[in-house]
Every structure is written in structure tokens, then in C-alpha cells.
Design an enzyme around this catalytic site. Structure first.
Site, PDB file in Angstrom:
ATOM      1  N   PHE A 110      -2.110  -3.443   5.702  1.00  0.00           N
ATOM      2  CA  PHE A 110      -2.845  -3.203   6.942  1.00  0.00           C
ATOM      3  C   PHE A 110      -3.076  -1.700   7.045  1.00  0.00           C
ATOM      4  O   PHE A 110      -2.199  -0.957   7.473  1.00  0.00           O
ATOM      5  CB  PHE A 110      -2.016  -3.715   8.126  1.00  0.00           C
ATOM      6  CG  PHE A 110      -2.805  -3.920   9.395  1.00  0.00           C
ATOM      7  CD1 PHE A 110      -4.186  -4.042   9.380  1.00  0.00           C
ATOM      8  CD2 PHE A 110      -2.157  -4.009  10.615  1.00  0.00           C
ATOM      9  CE1 PHE A 110      -4.908  -4.250  10.553  1.00  0.00           C
ATOM     10  CE2 PHE A 110      -2.868  -4.219  11.803  1.00  0.00           C
ATOM     11  CZ  PHE A 110      -4.253  -4.336  11.759  1.00  0.00           C
ATOM     12  N   GLU A 111      -4.234  -1.239   6.612  1.00  0.00           N
ATOM     13  CA  GLU A 111      -4.521   0.191   6.560  1.00  0.00           C
ATOM     14  C   GLU A 111      -5.884   0.488   7.172  1.00  0.00           C
ATOM     15  O   GLU A 111      -6.698  -0.417   7.359  1.00  0.00           O
ATOM     16  CB  GLU A 111      -4.479   0.687   5.106  1.00  0.00           C
ATOM     17  CG  GLU A 111      -3.151   0.478   4.396  1.00  0.00           C
ATOM     18  CD  GLU A 111      -2.017   1.342   4.927  1.00  0.00           C
ATOM     19  OE1 GLU A 111      -2.272   2.231   5.761  1.00  0.00           O
ATOM     20  OE2 GLU A 111      -0.864   1.120   4.508  1.00  0.00           O
ATOM     21  N   ALA A 126      -0.633  -8.929   7.980  1.00  0.00           N
ATOM     22  CA  ALA A 126       0.149  -9.781   7.076  1.00  0.00           C
ATOM     23  C   ALA A 126       1.027 -10.779   7.824  1.00  0.00           C
ATOM     24  O   ALA A 126       1.527 -11.731   7.237  1.00  0.00           O
ATOM     25  CB  ALA A 126       1.014  -8.916   6.164  1.00  0.00           C
ATOM     26  N   VAL A 159      15.118   6.711   0.078  1.00  0.00           N
ATOM     27  CA  VAL A 159      14.005   7.503  -0.452  1.00  0.00           C
ATOM     28  C   VAL A 159      13.196   8.057   0.714  1.00  0.00           C
ATOM     29  O   VAL A 159      13.314   7.583   1.844  1.00  0.00           O
ATOM     30  CB  VAL A 159      13.062   6.681  -1.367  1.00  0.00           C
ATOM     31  CG1 VAL A 159      13.681   6.409  -2.722  1.00  0.00           C
ATOM     32  CG2 VAL A 159      12.622   5.397  -0.694  1.00  0.00           C
ATOM     33  N   TYR A 205      21.809   2.252  11.784  1.00  0.00           N
ATOM     34  CA  TYR A 205      21.063   1.341  10.921  1.00  0.00           C
ATOM     35  C   TYR A 205      21.795   0.013  10.734  1.00  0.00           C
ATOM     36  O   TYR A 205      21.496  -0.957  11.415  1.00  0.00           O
ATOM     37  CB  TYR A 205      20.770   2.020   9.566  1.00  0.00           C
ATOM     38  CG  TYR A 205      19.662   1.327   8.810  1.00  0.00           C
ATOM     39  CD1 TYR A 205      18.354   1.778   8.887  1.00  0.00           C
ATOM     40  CD2 TYR A 205      19.906   0.195   8.051  1.00  0.00           C
ATOM     41  CE1 TYR A 205      17.323   1.129   8.221  1.00  0.00           C
ATOM     42  CE2 TYR A 205      18.891  -0.461   7.387  1.00  0.00           C
ATOM     43  CZ  TYR A 205      17.607   0.003   7.470  1.00  0.00           C
ATOM     44  OH  TYR A 205      16.595  -0.653   6.820  1.00  0.00           O
ATOM     45  N   TYR A 217      17.880  -2.209   3.099  1.00  0.00           N
ATOM     46  CA  TYR A 217      18.598  -0.946   2.948  1.00  0.00           C
ATOM     47  C   TYR A 217      19.898  -1.093   3.721  1.00  0.00           C
ATOM     48  O   TYR A 217      19.904  -1.633   4.823  1.00  0.00           O
ATOM     49  CB  TYR A 217      17.748   0.206   3.512  1.00  0.00           C
ATOM     50  CG  TYR A 217      18.453   1.545   3.527  1.00  0.00           C
ATOM     51  CD1 TYR A 217      18.693   2.229   2.336  1.00  0.00           C
ATOM     52  CD2 TYR A 217      18.889   2.112   4.718  1.00  0.00           C
ATOM     53  CE1 TYR A 217      19.350   3.445   2.337  1.00  0.00           C
ATOM     54  CE2 TYR A 217      19.554   3.333   4.732  1.00  0.00           C
ATOM     55  CZ  TYR A 217      19.777   3.998   3.539  1.00  0.00           C
ATOM     56  OH  TYR A 217      20.426   5.203   3.541  1.00  0.00           O
ATOM     57  N   SER A 277       0.784  -1.240   0.000  1.00  0.00           N
ATOM     58  CA  SER A 277       0.000   0.000   0.000  1.00  0.00           C
ATOM     59  C   SER A 277       0.814   1.288   0.000  1.00  0.00           C
ATOM     60  O   SER A 277       0.247   2.370  -0.134  1.00  0.00           O
ATOM     61  CB  SER A 277      -0.952   0.003   1.195  1.00  0.00           C
ATOM     62  OG  SER A 277      -0.244  -0.272   2.390  1.00  0.00           O
ATOM     63  N   SER A 278       2.132   1.186   0.151  1.00  0.00           N
ATOM     64  CA  SER A 278       2.935   2.410   0.107  1.00  0.00           C
ATOM     65  C   SER A 278       4.379   2.056  -0.195  1.00  0.00           C
ATOM     66  O   SER A 278       4.745   0.884  -0.248  1.00  0.00           O
ATOM     67  CB  SER A 278       2.839   3.184   1.434  1.00  0.00           C
ATOM     68  OG  SER A 278       3.437   2.442   2.473  1.00  0.00           O
TER      69      SER A 278
END
Length: 401
Positions: A74-75, A112, A274, A236, A226, A50-51
Site C-alpha cells: 500500500f504505497e 492488503a 534493523v 515491546y 521481533y 515494498s520495504s
């Protein structure tokens, strides 16, 4: 209702349905401009659709290859009084556009990480998609996971390991450079982060799909990762999240060995920095992104999520010449290759040391970072009238689990 952006910390608490729809249409146009290819995925499952990169890969598969797609996410839908999540409006816009183009599109809204979701997906693949999928995209970024076996909730953390990390960062509310200190993760936090963001759930998905016999011969699966650069490594790659991503790499090797027996394979795809809801939450990353975007734009190397997704499918997984994709020594597909070019990183390091409150907007692409961030939620588009009345209740063909 009339909807304007409201931000709190690194979250925008409002969303604009029309702006979100236009964002999706823009990505679809970008993919279509590259032409439709037939030698690629035909039936695609996107887990986390979804994104961000999951949505972009779904768009690239559908509108770049004519693939049937099943998206899991899951929105929250909008109500009369409150807008839904951006992902809800994104998924609705994708579904509408796909159906208008005569493409098969199915969506399931629910957890999910749950066994119920896996069972539902398998049921739909068998009843509606001809019994098989040939590409499984794993793109979940979640702060928590309910363990399917015990119901226990595990939470992921963005923390270094061993020692506290002090770094430059941006206070995005005040547009000020600050020193952010992040305390190190505990052993339990590291283990929980691996459980949420590592490869366990990806493997559970592939196990379930294999046992149900719904993976076509030559099925490929890809999960997103990433790595970043020295600037972001302490928080990270060398932090709790890096341990989770290392677990993802180990999972990829196991899954690849299994899928090769079907003539397919598994890879981790390492993607570039991004602006996403996920990256906005990582200390130091917004400042680094503002710098690297400026450098890459000046060099003509800039890509957003859709350009990365198109390059992943067209130039890596499904090459025109039919050759296998180039991988690094860890068997990863590297789409952060342009970002990690020596000339790009050398310039970034210089700017990182020079940036201050006074020169933030001159030395970096911070103004566009802020715009891109609000755009994720449907704002900052020149083609949307934000003073116009809009209906936050958007319905579409979605199975609620």
C-alpha cells in the site's frame, strides 16, 4: 525536481527515487553474490512487499532462487510536485530489475487487509502463476487496519501494559539522550493492537488461499516477528505489541497443523533489530539499535534486512541438505540468534548504562543509525547526486486496487 531529506519526528517526509532504486539494486547484488539455488520456492506471494523484511524476502526469493513473485503493498506514487513513498520507488525498482532478469514479477497496490485484495491475488495466481503458490510471506507492519467484515478502523499502539514505562531514548532531531515516558495501554488499545498486528489477517489470507485451492503441495508460510531483549521488553514484548505477537505465535501453530496435511508448514520468523520505518517509531529502539549495531559490527556479526532474508530462505526454510529448520520451543525460526548471544547482550547492557549526550557518538553506532535511517528514503548514498534534477513520477507494471 531537486529532492533533499526533510524529517519530522521519526518520519522522513521526502524520498529520492534514484536513491531508492540503488538501495534495491544493492540488495539484489548482495543476494546474487550468494549464487542462485534451484531447490527452493518457485512461486511466492509476499504480503507487505515494498520495504523492510518483506521487500528483502521478495528479492531473496526472486534473485536467489529464480522464483516468480507476486507482491502486495500500500504505497503512494509520486506526482509532479511531490515525491511518492519510498516503498513505491522500491517496488518499481524491484519490478524493473526482475523483468530485466527475465523473472515473473507482479505487483498490486492497495489495502492488503481487504477481501478485495485477497480476491485479486487469487485471480492472478490462477490466471498468471499456474494456479498455485508455494511460499506465502506475511510482512505487514501497519498502524491501522480496516476490518473487512464491518469497515471499522482499528489502530495499533506502542505502549506498555499495566504501568507507565520510563526509559532512555534518543531525540533523533536533537541527537540528545532523553527520558521517554510511555503511558500504559488501555484494554481496548491492547485488543485493537492484537487485531491490527496479531495473526487474524494472516489466517484470513491462508483461509482464502486454501479455499480457492491455490496453495501447492508442501506450501510454506512465514510471518515476521521481533522479540528483542530486556532493554526493549517493557515497551515491546511485554507491551501491547507483544500480545499481538503472541497471537501471531498461536496463529502459526494453527496454520502449521493445517498446512502439514499438505506436506507444508507455517512458522513465525523472529528477526533481528534493523533500521526500518517501523522500528524508528518504537521508543528506546533507535538507541538500542545504535548500541547493538556497534557491538555486532565489532564482532563481525552485523546483518541488514537482505542478509537476514537470505539466511531465512537459505539456512532455515530451504536448507541445502533438505533437513527441516531448527525451531525454538514455540516453533519459531530464530534469526535473532546472533544478536541474542550472551557476549553481545552483556556488552549492550554495559553501554546502555554508560551512554550520555557527551559519549553518544563514541559508544554507539548512532552516526550510522542516522545514515541508515535516511537511506531508507533514498538519501545518504555516495553514488547519487542529490543536487541533480530528478523526476518524482515513476511508473511501473502495477495493478491499482
Amino acid at each position: 525536481m531537486i529532492i533533499h531529506p526533510k524529517t519530522r519526528g521519526f518520519i522522513c517526509t521526502t524520498t529520492h527515487p534514484v536513491g531508492c532504486e540503488y538501495n534495491v539494486l544493492e540488495q539484489i547484488q548482495s543476494t546474487r553474490a550468494r549464487g542462485v539455488r534451484s531447490n527452493g520456492p518457485k512461486k511466492v506471494l509476499v504480503i507487505g512487499a515494498s520495504s523492510g523484511y518483506g521487500l528483502a524476502t521478495r528479492i531473496s526469493a526472486a534473485f536467489g532462487f529464480g522464483a516468480d513473485t507476486l507482491g502486495v503493498f500500500f504505497e503512494k506514487p509520486g506526482t509532479e510536485k511531490k515525491p511518492g513513498t519510498a516503498g513505491w520507488y522500491n517496488a518499481a525498482a524491484f519490478d524493473k530489475s526482475a523483468k530485466n532478469a527475465g523473472l515473473y514479477s507482479r505487483s498490486i497496490n492497495g489495502d492488503a487487509f481487504s477481501d478485495e485484495m485477497r480476491a485479486k491475488v487469487i485471480e492472478i495466481i490462477k490466471s498468471e502463476m499456474g494456479g498455485h503458490v508455494d511460499l506465502v510471506v506475511y510482512s505487514l507492519a501497519s498502524p491501522l487496519r480496516k476490518m473487512p467484515s464491518t469497515g471499522e478502523i482499528k489502530r495499533s499502539v506502542l505502549k506498555p501494559i499495566g504501568v507507565a514505562h520510563i526509559s532512555n531514548a534518543i531525540d533523533t532531531n536533537k541527537d540528545q539522550i532523553i527520558q521517554a515516558t510511555v503511558e500504559p495501554a488501555t484494554e481496548q488499545e491492547i485488543a485493537d493492537t492484537v487485531a491490527v498486528m496479531g495473526g487474524q489477517d494472516w489466517e484470513l489470507w491462508i483461509n482464502a488461499l486454501t479455499q480457492a485451492d491455490v496453495l501447492a503441495p508442501q506450501t510454506r508460510t512465514v510471518a515476521f516477528s521481533y522479540i528483542g531483549t530486556e532493554i526493549t521488553w517493557p515497551i515491546y514484548w511485554h507491551g501491547a505489541l507483544g500480545k499481538a505477537k503472541a497471537d501471531l505465535d498461536a496463529t502459526s501453530r494453527r496454520l502449521d497443523a493445517r498446512l502439514q496435511a499438505l506436506g507444508g508448514g507455517a512458522n513465525v520468523a523472529v528477526l533481528k533489530s534493523v533500521v526500518t520505518q517501523a522500528s524508528a517509531a518504537i521508543p528506546a529502539l533507535p538507541l538500542y539499535i545504535a548500541i547493538v549495531f556497534k557491538v555486532m559490527k565489532e564482532k563481525g556479526l552485523h546483518e541488514g534486512t537482505i542478509e537476514q532474508a537470505d539466511r531465512l530462505l537459505r539456512e532455515r526454510l530451504y536448507r541445502e541438505d533438505g533437513q527441516p529448520a531448527a525451531v525454538d520451543e514455540e516453533h519459531r525460526l530464530r534469526l535473532d540468534d546472533w544478536e541474542l548471544r550472551e557476549d553481545v547482550q552483556a556488552t549492550c547492557k554495559v553501554i546502555w548504562k554508560q551512554v550520555t549526550n557527551e559519549n553518544l557518538f563514541q559508544l554507539t553506532d548512532y552516526a550510522n543509525y542516522k545514515r541508515d535511517f535516511l537511506k531508507l528514503f533514498g538519501f545518504e548514498r555516495a553514488d547519487v547526486d542529490y543536487d541533480a534534477d530528478v523526476n518524482p513520477e515513476v511508473t511501473f507494471d502495477v495493478i491499482e486496487l
